[in-house]
Design an enzyme around this catalytic site. Sequence first.
Site, PDB file in Angstrom:
ATOM      1  N   ILE A  17       1.001  -1.077   0.074  1.00 14.58           N
ATOM      2  CA  ILE A  17      -0.216  -0.071  -0.004  1.00 14.58           C
ATOM      3  C   ILE A  17       0.750   1.211   0.015  1.00 14.58           C
ATOM      4  O   ILE A  17       0.365   2.199  -0.595  1.00 14.58           O
ATOM      5  CB  ILE A  17      -1.005  -0.125   1.388  1.00 14.58           C
ATOM      6  CG1 ILE A  17      -2.204   0.853   0.885  1.00 14.58           C
ATOM      7  CG2 ILE A  17      -0.222   0.368   2.524  1.00 14.58           C
ATOM      8  CD1 ILE A  17      -3.095   0.402   0.161  1.00 14.58           C
ATOM      9  N   ASN A  67      11.504  -8.667   6.831  1.00 18.43           N
ATOM     10  CA  ASN A  67      11.721  -8.077   8.440  1.00 18.43           C
ATOM     11  C   ASN A  67      11.231  -9.004   9.412  1.00 18.43           C
ATOM     12  O   ASN A  67       9.923  -9.643   9.212  1.00 18.43           O
ATOM     13  CB  ASN A  67      11.038  -6.793   8.546  1.00 18.43           C
ATOM     14  CG  ASN A  67      11.582  -5.564   7.626  1.00 18.43           C
ATOM     15  OD1 ASN A  67      12.721  -5.737   7.089  1.00 18.43           O
ATOM     16  ND2 ASN A  67      10.839  -4.717   7.097  1.00 18.43           N
ATOM     17  N   HIS A  69       5.976 -11.814   5.513  1.00 17.38           N
ATOM     18  CA  HIS A  69       5.872 -11.403   3.947  1.00 17.38           C
ATOM     19  C   HIS A  69       7.257 -10.990   3.729  1.00 17.38           C
ATOM     20  O   HIS A  69       8.212 -10.399   4.435  1.00 17.38           O
ATOM     21  CB  HIS A  69       5.036 -10.151   4.098  1.00 17.38           C
ATOM     22  CG  HIS A  69       5.110  -9.026   4.951  1.00 17.38           C
ATOM     23  ND1 HIS A  69       4.989  -9.046   6.373  1.00 17.38           N
ATOM     24  CD2 HIS A  69       5.848  -7.710   4.964  1.00 17.38           C
ATOM     25  CE1 HIS A  69       5.340  -8.166   7.168  1.00 17.38           C
ATOM     26  NE2 HIS A  69       5.963  -7.371   6.029  1.00 17.38           N
ATOM     27  N   GLN A  78       9.604  -4.952  11.434  1.00 16.66           N
ATOM     28  CA  GLN A  78       8.241  -5.800  11.353  1.00 16.66           C
ATOM     29  C   GLN A  78       7.310  -4.846  11.777  1.00 16.66           C
ATOM     30  O   GLN A  78       7.127  -4.874  12.974  1.00 16.66           O
ATOM     31  CB  GLN A  78       8.224  -7.458  11.681  1.00 16.66           C
ATOM     32  CG  GLN A  78       7.136  -8.034  11.177  1.00 16.66           C
ATOM     33  CD  GLN A  78       7.310  -9.526  11.361  1.00 16.66           C
ATOM     34  OE1 GLN A  78       8.030  -9.897  12.309  1.00 16.66           O
ATOM     35  NE2 GLN A  78       6.250 -10.102  11.115  1.00 16.66           N
TER      36      GLN A  78
HETATM   37  P1  AMP Z   1       6.744  -4.785   7.453  1.00 17.43           P
HETATM   38  O1  AMP Z   1       6.895  -3.290   8.203  1.00 17.43           O
HETATM   39  O2  AMP Z   1       8.039  -5.351   7.193  1.00 17.43           O
HETATM   40  O3  AMP Z   1       5.996  -5.504   8.562  1.00 17.43           O
HETATM   41  O4  AMP Z   1       6.026  -4.448   6.320  1.00 17.43           O
HETATM   42  C1  AMP Z   1       4.722  -4.251   6.280  1.00 17.43           C
HETATM   43  C2  AMP Z   1       4.115  -3.559   5.021  1.00 17.43           C
HETATM   44  O5  AMP Z   1       2.753  -3.817   4.748  1.00 17.43           O
HETATM   45  C3  AMP Z   1       4.237  -2.115   4.870  1.00 17.43           C
HETATM   46  O6  AMP Z   1       5.301  -1.697   3.972  1.00 17.43           O
HETATM   47  C4  AMP Z   1       2.880  -1.660   4.668  1.00 17.43           C
HETATM   48  O7  AMP Z   1       2.875  -0.453   3.727  1.00 17.43           O
HETATM   49  C5  AMP Z   1       2.319  -2.899   4.169  1.00 17.43           C
HETATM   50  N1  AMP Z   1       0.811  -2.941   4.310  1.00 17.43           N
HETATM   51  C6  AMP Z   1       0.225  -2.792   5.462  1.00 17.43           C
HETATM   52  N2  AMP Z   1      -1.256  -2.604   5.252  1.00 17.43           N
HETATM   53  C7  AMP Z   1      -1.359  -3.039   3.753  1.00 17.43           C
HETATM   54  C8  AMP Z   1      -2.610  -3.191   2.995  1.00 17.43           C
HETATM   55  N3  AMP Z   1      -3.868  -3.199   3.403  1.00 17.43           N
HETATM   56  N4  AMP Z   1      -2.179  -3.563   1.748  1.00 17.43           N
HETATM   57  C9  AMP Z   1      -0.944  -3.641   1.207  1.00 17.43           C
HETATM   58  N5  AMP Z   1       0.269  -3.261   1.955  1.00 17.43           N
HETATM   59  C10 AMP Z   1      -0.077  -2.955   3.578  1.00 17.43           C
END
Ligand code: AMP
Length: 146
Positions: A35, A91, A104, A98
Amino acid sequence: MADEEKDCIFCKIIRGEIPSYTVYEDDVVKAFLDISQNTPGHTLVVPKKHVKDIFAYDDELASEVFARIPKIARAIKASNPDIIGMNIMNNNGRVAYQSVFHSHIHLLPRYSASDPFEIKFTDNSASYDEAKYKKIQDSIIKHMEA
Ligand code: AMP
Ligand code: ZN
């Protein structure tokens, strides 16, 4: 369904309860645009099974999930001739940035050295100490599962 799966934002995306810009999906993973596009094409590859972080994968899930990454990476790269590289990031734990606790893998297309994104490591090579390194090595080996 366990509470952590019911409330998990990525499980909701996988179940189709929250929309996503899906770029690939099969029985093992769903890949969709982050996102917050750190660089254009920034994609997350998410196992459909709810696992919190890398420490929770078993061998089978790992091989299934990670085997899919090159194909998805190639598709992203082919999607734009300006993509000349890619950082692949994962992460684990709050301390490691994370923020969503459903594992992911980030695929971050790179366009130039000045992309608004960088992973910079400190150069600690000057503090190299053979005994210290050996001790770390030994301890990791000692804890390695068969
Ligand atoms: P992390 O900080 O490595 O856990 O990454 C989580 C990622 O999820 C971040 O880059 C967010 O921008 C992404 N994210 C959170 N909510 C959504 C969503 N609804 N759709 C797509 N990406 C998302
Ligand atoms: Zn989940």
